[in-house]
Write a protein that holds these residues in place. Structure first.
Motif, PDB file in Angstrom:
ATOM      1  N   VAL A  96       9.371  -7.040  -2.069  1.00 45.45           N
ATOM      2  CA  VAL A  96       8.627  -5.789  -2.229  1.00 45.45           C
ATOM      3  C   VAL A  96       9.380  -4.651  -1.553  1.00 45.45           C
ATOM      4  O   VAL A  96       9.475  -3.541  -2.091  1.00 45.45           O
ATOM      5  N   GLY A  97       9.956  -4.956  -0.398  1.00 47.23           N
ATOM      6  CA  GLY A  97      10.730  -3.924   0.298  1.00 47.23           C
ATOM      7  C   GLY A  97      11.848  -3.401  -0.575  1.00 47.23           C
ATOM      8  O   GLY A  97      12.015  -2.186  -0.756  1.00 47.23           O
ATOM      9  N   ILE A  98      12.620  -4.321  -1.153  1.00 47.64           N
ATOM     10  CA  ILE A  98      13.754  -3.907  -1.980  1.00 47.64           C
ATOM     11  C   ILE A  98      13.283  -3.201  -3.252  1.00 47.64           C
ATOM     12  O   ILE A  98      13.739  -2.104  -3.583  1.00 47.64           O
ATOM     13  N   ASN A  99      12.317  -3.817  -3.926  1.00 44.97           N
ATOM     14  CA  ASN A  99      11.787  -3.248  -5.167  1.00 44.97           C
ATOM     15  C   ASN A  99      11.215  -1.846  -4.931  1.00 44.97           C
ATOM     16  O   ASN A  99      11.503  -0.907  -5.672  1.00 44.97           O
ATOM     17  N   GLY A 100      10.449  -1.734  -3.864  1.00 48.86           N
ATOM     18  CA  GLY A 100       9.819  -0.450  -3.561  1.00 48.86           C
ATOM     19  C   GLY A 100      10.849   0.614  -3.220  1.00 48.86           C
ATOM     20  O   GLY A 100      10.784   1.742  -3.719  1.00 48.86           O
ATOM     21  N   LEU A 101      11.819   0.226  -2.393  1.00 50.05           N
ATOM     22  CA  LEU A 101      12.844   1.197  -2.005  1.00 50.05           C
ATOM     23  C   LEU A 101      13.639   1.648  -3.225  1.00 50.05           C
ATOM     24  O   LEU A 101      13.993   2.826  -3.344  1.00 50.05           O
ATOM     25  N   GLU A 102      13.892   0.703  -4.131  1.00 52.58           N
ATOM     26  CA  GLU A 102      14.618   1.078  -5.345  1.00 52.58           C
ATOM     27  C   GLU A 102      13.779   2.032  -6.183  1.00 52.58           C
ATOM     28  O   GLU A 102      14.306   2.996  -6.751  1.00 52.58           O
TER      29      GLU A 102
ATOM     30  N   ALA B  34       0.832  -1.203   0.000  1.00 56.31           N
ATOM     31  CA  ALA B  34       0.000   0.000   0.000  1.00 56.31           C
ATOM     32  C   ALA B  34       0.866   1.253   0.000  1.00 56.31           C
ATOM     33  O   ALA B  34       0.634   2.200  -0.778  1.00 56.31           O
ATOM     34  N   ALA B  35       1.910   1.252   0.821  1.00 60.55           N
ATOM     35  CA  ALA B  35       2.755   2.442   0.940  1.00 60.55           C
ATOM     36  C   ALA B  35       3.442   2.762  -0.381  1.00 60.55           C
ATOM     37  O   ALA B  35       3.413   3.918  -0.842  1.00 60.55           O
ATOM     38  N   PHE B  36       4.001   1.749  -1.029  1.00 63.13           N
ATOM     39  CA  PHE B  36       4.719   2.017  -2.283  1.00 63.13           C
ATOM     40  C   PHE B  36       3.746   2.357  -3.409  1.00 63.13           C
ATOM     41  O   PHE B  36       4.080   3.119  -4.314  1.00 63.13           O
ATOM     42  N   CYS B  37       2.520   1.807  -3.347  1.00 61.71           N
ATOM     43  CA  CYS B  37       1.513   2.163  -4.342  1.00 61.71           C
ATOM     44  C   CYS B  37       1.185   3.646  -4.249  1.00 61.71           C
ATOM     45  O   CYS B  37       0.990   4.336  -5.256  1.00 61.71           O
ATOM     46  N   ILE B  38       1.101   4.154  -3.012  1.00 63.39           N
ATOM     47  CA  ILE B  38       0.769   5.569  -2.831  1.00 63.39           C
ATOM     48  C   ILE B  38       1.960   6.441  -3.222  1.00 63.39           C
ATOM     49  O   ILE B  38       1.819   7.441  -3.919  1.00 63.39           O
ATOM     50  N   LEU B  39       3.164   6.015  -2.816  1.00 62.46           N
ATOM     51  CA  LEU B  39       4.358   6.827  -3.076  1.00 62.46           C
ATOM     52  C   LEU B  39       4.738   6.830  -4.548  1.00 62.46           C
ATOM     53  O   LEU B  39       5.144   7.872  -5.091  1.00 62.46           O
TER      54      LEU B  39
ATOM     55  N   VAL C 244       7.025 -18.159   2.317  1.00 69.25           N
ATOM     56  CA  VAL C 244       6.648 -17.518   1.058  1.00 69.25           C
ATOM     57  C   VAL C 244       6.326 -16.041   1.279  1.00 69.25           C
ATOM     58  O   VAL C 244       6.797 -15.169   0.530  1.00 69.25           O
ATOM     59  N   THR C 245       5.536 -15.761   2.313  1.00 71.76           N
ATOM     60  CA  THR C 245       5.201 -14.371   2.590  1.00 71.76           C
ATOM     61  C   THR C 245       6.460 -13.552   2.834  1.00 71.76           C
ATOM     62  O   THR C 245       6.607 -12.440   2.326  1.00 71.76           O
ATOM     63  N   ALA C 246       7.392 -14.127   3.614  1.00 63.38           N
ATOM     64  CA  ALA C 246       8.615 -13.396   3.933  1.00 63.38           C
ATOM     65  C   ALA C 246       9.426 -13.114   2.673  1.00 63.38           C
ATOM     66  O   ALA C 246      10.018 -12.032   2.536  1.00 63.38           O
ATOM     67  N   THR C 247       9.458 -14.070   1.735  1.00 60.45           N
ATOM     68  CA  THR C 247      10.180 -13.832   0.485  1.00 60.45           C
ATOM     69  C   THR C 247       9.672 -12.561  -0.170  1.00 60.45           C
ATOM     70  O   THR C 247      10.447 -11.711  -0.633  1.00 60.45           O
ATOM     71  N   PHE C 248       8.347 -12.413  -0.191  1.00 63.52           N
ATOM     72  CA  PHE C 248       7.787 -11.256  -0.888  1.00 63.52           C
ATOM     73  C   PHE C 248       7.837  -9.989  -0.059  1.00 63.52           C
ATOM     74  O   PHE C 248       7.869  -8.899  -0.612  1.00 63.52           O
ATOM     75  N   VAL C 249       7.863 -10.123   1.259  1.00 66.78           N
ATOM     76  CA  VAL C 249       8.078  -8.919   2.083  1.00 66.78           C
ATOM     77  C   VAL C 249       9.446  -8.331   1.726  1.00 66.78           C
ATOM     78  O   VAL C 249       9.595  -7.129   1.477  1.00 66.78           O
ATOM     79  N   ILE C 250      10.451  -9.218   1.662  1.00 67.02           N
ATOM     80  CA  ILE C 250      11.796  -8.738   1.341  1.00 67.02           C
ATOM     81  C   ILE C 250      11.840  -8.202  -0.091  1.00 67.02           C
ATOM     82  O   ILE C 250      12.390  -7.118  -0.351  1.00 67.02           O
TER      83      ILE C 250
ATOM     84  N   THR D  12       6.677  -8.861 -12.573  1.00 70.90           N
ATOM     85  CA  THR D  12       8.127  -8.964 -12.452  1.00 70.90           C
ATOM     86  C   THR D  12       8.510  -9.420 -11.049  1.00 70.90           C
ATOM     87  O   THR D  12       9.318 -10.339 -10.877  1.00 70.90           O
ATOM     88  N   ILE D  13       7.934  -8.745 -10.061  1.00 70.54           N
ATOM     89  CA  ILE D  13       8.267  -9.118  -8.674  1.00 70.54           C
ATOM     90  C   ILE D  13       7.922 -10.577  -8.427  1.00 70.54           C
ATOM     91  O   ILE D  13       8.719 -11.352  -7.891  1.00 70.54           O
ATOM     92  N   LEU D  14       6.716 -10.959  -8.846  1.00 67.10           N
ATOM     93  CA  LEU D  14       6.265 -12.334  -8.589  1.00 67.10           C
ATOM     94  C   LEU D  14       7.147 -13.356  -9.283  1.00 67.10           C
ATOM     95  O   LEU D  14       7.628 -14.306  -8.669  1.00 67.10           O
TER      96      LEU D  14
END
Lengths: 339, 508
Positions: free
Chosen positions: A300-306, A45-50, A292-298, A63-65
């Motif tokens: 999304v975190g990296i992708n979003g921050l980039e 949600a945060a990266f979608c807004i930002l 699996v959830t943790a894989t995508f937390v990491i 791509t992320i998936l």
């Protein structure tokens, strides 16, 4: 002596406040926990807004998936040895082995895609068998044996490829696995979905899963309950090897080439996901949905921050931080659970 | 021999309480310089608590006065200052580091001689060590060899030398079961070394279960029972029987009235000449509905007997039959398949999986039964677990609670339910009441009687002789891996058991 032991056992975190889960959940007492999926939702949600233009697109989601399916499958493999109380540090190198064999056999020896894939999967599973036998029968510490195996494979991969990347003659049948879609969803994501379904079923709904967790809980008690502890341990390493093989093939398919330097860098993200995953769902225990959830937390975190302009070295920093946080959290949970 | 002049040790009014339980009450003890003073008592009589109070590991209850060589120990004294007061200890596990040399072990924790750049002076170290070893009449032990390469007997001497080196002005040496793993000829050499120590004017406290050794070595004996001092005698004035009576605390007649022994005639388990790690050529038969006790001192092989019959240790000889059919016991799974259950000792390590729920622990053996058509029948399993928790009174009645959060007694009741709730023929229990409170203990013992009336043969291995005497139809006493004798229903008494257990040579 036994008195003090007894007393320490009876210290129940939050236990004095009555039966749990009736009115309000006692935070430390409950075993199911959904903080990880919640964190994933918040991050998305945060990266979608930002970054509505770059992050919140269907293409980025795909791509992320699909690119993280490889890590997720590798992590689900690494999960099995961790459940029986061991670990497999050779998963990254083993992914590299499968990657180089599936591309190299086709590119250099002219094997077809199915044959090359089969050989790669068999080789990776064999690595698992050897790891398992070394640990369960040879009595060699998993740290030493799987680290040694990792180095051995990495060397073998460089020898086989002569240090070069296989970029030509990669069969179409392999590349299709990485690039095609089914029902609008990339094929790697389907592979991940199947892996998740099978591993979840195995671990949560069959006696085998119970036995694996029992071995991890107490090797002695499991043995005295009639379980074949060495066999179960070897099996866990075989699953780890096989899934590393699957991950390697998917990576080859997505890259469309085989580089000898790809494998080992996947080790840390996979372990970070498994450890972080143990903080959710079945808290304090390594588990499939958490991993699996943790894989995508990491991811999304990296992708979003980039996408909001973080520097290029954010990935290892973020992954390392996630692993350390998870390890500390897991330790805290474990202490509370068995205090 | 120097005349015993000042006391090496004088203890007055020593008590020690653990959470309301008195382990030692008001014990007085005097050890003369130059004498070997034996400290005897059954397991749990307070011997080791006393030693731990001396070593500073435990702090005695206020009011005690301990004097070593005329010097009063301060109440706050801890293990690190024991040597500076002239106290030296050799514990049963010698506490040596096998990967260091003899000299390095002896100087560990002292300050070894060092040269420029903090470099260890090996030659000087070796010379210091050699001097100690020569004083003990063992110049044959090379100080530069690794301790792991030495025989157990030599290691014992090294431990002795180290203890004495630490307490340079040594006044009192405490030896805790130093001969437990020595052969007879080696024991004699150790005794020579101990005698040399006393000739130098040191006092020695000698703890052992082996009465003949005590009679050969010690001048005086102090016996403890239930944390209290029974008395101090000189060895010369005591007969062997008198000594056993002091330790056990009852005259040598039958104490418990013999109940009418129900005839148990149908054999269930027959072991013929079985051998394993500690067990030697042992034969026994368990009958239907019979509770057979196994007694013996620490290290006699009784725990190993249970594991051997459960397939958890390799059978090196002999055969085991269940109802006339020979069973091959290669792993616990074989024993379980043959209808044998075992409640193992050391519950936290072997009995339960601490981070699993009570329900998962109780149904681990029958996991497969709840897996039908590809799914775990959780509800059915939960129903069984709840019924079992009711039957065996496991509290609290929460199947999903982690078993590690239950009290020791309730954990053990769950373990009992796990192993008894199945079609079984033989139930082996190894110290089932260890670390369990009185209430739970009574419930556990009652369950054993109940399962026996079901026709199960029960093998009850225990340190607690009173439990055995009350519960068992007959008791097999082991000594050194062999059957030292059997105590039948008519004359099962504590004394008879202790007599057999303390007997060193098995009369054959």
């Amino acid at each position: 002596m036994s008195l003090t032991k007894e007393q320490s056992v009876e210290v129940t975190p939050g236990g004095e406040s009555g039966p749990r889960g009736v009115v309000a959940k006692v935070p430390w007492g409950s075993l199911t926990d959904y903080s990880l999926p919640a964190m994933l939702a918040v991050l998305v949600a945060a990266f979608c807004i930002l970054e509505p233009q770059t992050f919140a697109t269907v293409q980025n989601l795909k791509t992320i998936l699909s690119s993280n399916s490889v890590v997720a499958i590798l992590a689900l493999g690494a999960l099995f040895p961790l459940i029986v109380g061991e670990f497999d540090l050779s998963v990254g190198a083993n992914l590299g082995l499968s990657l180089i064999l599936s591309t190299g056999l086709a590119s250099r020896s002219g094997l077809g895609a199915p044959e090359a894939i089969a050989v790669a999967l068999i080789a990776s599973s064999l690595v698992g068998v050897i790891n398992g036998v070394l640990v369960a029968k040879g009595g060699i510490d998993a740290f030493v044996s799987t680290l040694g195996m990792s180095s051995l494979i990495t060397g073998g991969v460089v020898w086989y490829s002569n240090g070069e990347t296989f970029a030509t003659g990669i069969p179409h049948g392999l590349i299709v696995l990485g690039r095609n879609e089914f029902l609008g969803v990339p094929l790697p994501v389907w592979f991940l979905a199947v892996t998740v379904a099978v591993t979840y079923y195995l671990l949560a709904a069959t006696p085998l899963g119970k036995y694996l967790y029992a071995v991890g809980g107490s090797r002695d008690a499991a043995r005295l309950s009639g379980l074949n502890v060495p066999l179960l341990t070897i099996l866990a390493f075989v699953v780890s090897g096989f899934l590393a093989g699957v991950a390697g093939i998917l990576q080859a398919a997505q890259l469309g080439s085989g580089s000898p330097s790809v494998g080992p860098s996947y080790l840390l993200p996979a372990f970070a996901a498994v450890f972080l995953g143990a903080t959710s769902f079945r808290r304090g225990a390594f588990n499939v949905p958490g991993t699996v959830t943790a894989t995508f937390v990491i991811a999304v975190g990296i992708n979003g921050l980039e996408s909001i302009g973080a520097p290029f070295y954010i990935a290892p920093v973020f992954t390392g931080a996630a692993l350390l946080t998870a390890a500390l959290a897991a330790r805290a949970f474990k202490a509370r659970r068995t205090a | 021999m120097s005349a015993p002049v000042p006391n090496a040790l004088s203890v007055r009014g020593l008590s020690k309480t653990f959470g309301g339980q008195r382990a030692l009450s008001n014990v007085d003890l005097d050890v003369m310089s130059g004498e070997v003073h034996a400290l005897l008592g059954e397991n749990g009589s307070g011997k080791s608590t006393l030693v731990k109070c001396l070593s500073g590991y435990h702090q005695p209850d206020p009011g005690a006065r301990i004097e070593v060589g005329g010097e009063v120990l301060p109440p706050t004294y801890g293990p690190e200052s024991a040597t500076s007061y002239g106290l030296a200890f050799v514990h049963q596990d010698l506490g040596l580091i096998p990967t260091l040399t003899v000299a390095e072990n002896m100087l560990l924790g002292q300050s070894p001689p060092t040269g420029f750049g903090w470099r260890a002076k090996k030659r000087q170290e070796a010379a210091l060590a050699r001097r100690q070893l020569t004083a003990l009449d063992h110049p044959d032990i090379d100080p530069r060899r690794f301790v792991g390469e030495l025989s157990v007997a030599q290691q014992t001497i090294v431990a002795l030398a180290r203890a004495l080196y630490g307490a340079e002005r040594g006044k009192l040496l405490v030896l805790d079961e130093p001969t437990a793993s020595l052969a007879q000829s080696e024991v004699e050499r150790l005794f020579e070394a101990v005698r040399r120590i006393t000739e130098e004017g040191h006092g020695v406290i000698y703890i052992s279960h082996k009465l003949d050794e005590v009679r050969a070595l010690a001048r005086t004996v102090t016996v403890l029972r239930n944390g209290e001092k029974v008395g101090t005698r000189t060895v010369a004035e005591l007969s062997r029987a008198g000594l056993i009576e002091m330790i056990v605390g009852r005259p040598l007649e039958a104490l418990y009235p013999s109940g009418s022994p129900a005839p148990h005639t149908e054999p269930v388990l027959t072991a013929r000449g079985i051998s394993g790690r500690r067990v030697k050529n042992l034969s026994m038969t368990l009958h239907k509905g019979e509770i057979v006790g196994v007694a013996g001192l620490l290290g006699c092989g009784k725990s190993e007997l249970g594991r051997l019959l459960f397939g958890d240790q390799r059978l090196t000889g002999g055969e085991v039959r269940i109802e006339e059919r020979e069973v091959r016991l290669r792993a616990p799974a074989d024993a379980i398949g043959a209808g044998i259950s075992m409640v193992p000792a050391d519950r936290h390590r072997n009995g339960v999986i601490l981070d699993h729920s009570v329900g998962e622990n109780m149904t681990l053996l029958e996991t497969r039964r709840y897996w039908r058509r590809g799914l775990m029948r959780r509800r059915e399993r939960a129903r069984t677990v709840r019924a079992l928790m009711e039957e065996y009174d496991v509290r609290p009645r929460q199947p999903s609670r982690l078993i590690g959060l239950l009290s020791g007694g309730n954990q053990q009741k769950a373990v009992l339910a796990k192993w008894m709730h199945r079609d079984l023929k033989v139930l082996i229990l190894d110290e089932p009441t260890q670390g369990v409170d009185i209430g739970a203990k009574a419930q556990i013992l009652a369950q054993l009687e109940r399962v026996a009336t079901r026709g199960v043969a029960v093998l009850f291995i225990s340190e607690e002789v009173d439990d055995l005497v009350h519960l068992c139809d007959r008791i097999v006493v082991l000594a050194d891996g062999e059957v030292a004798g059997e105590v039948s229903a008519e004359n099962k008494t504590r004394n008879r058991i202790s007599e057999l257990a303390y007997q060193e040579e098995v009369v054959s």
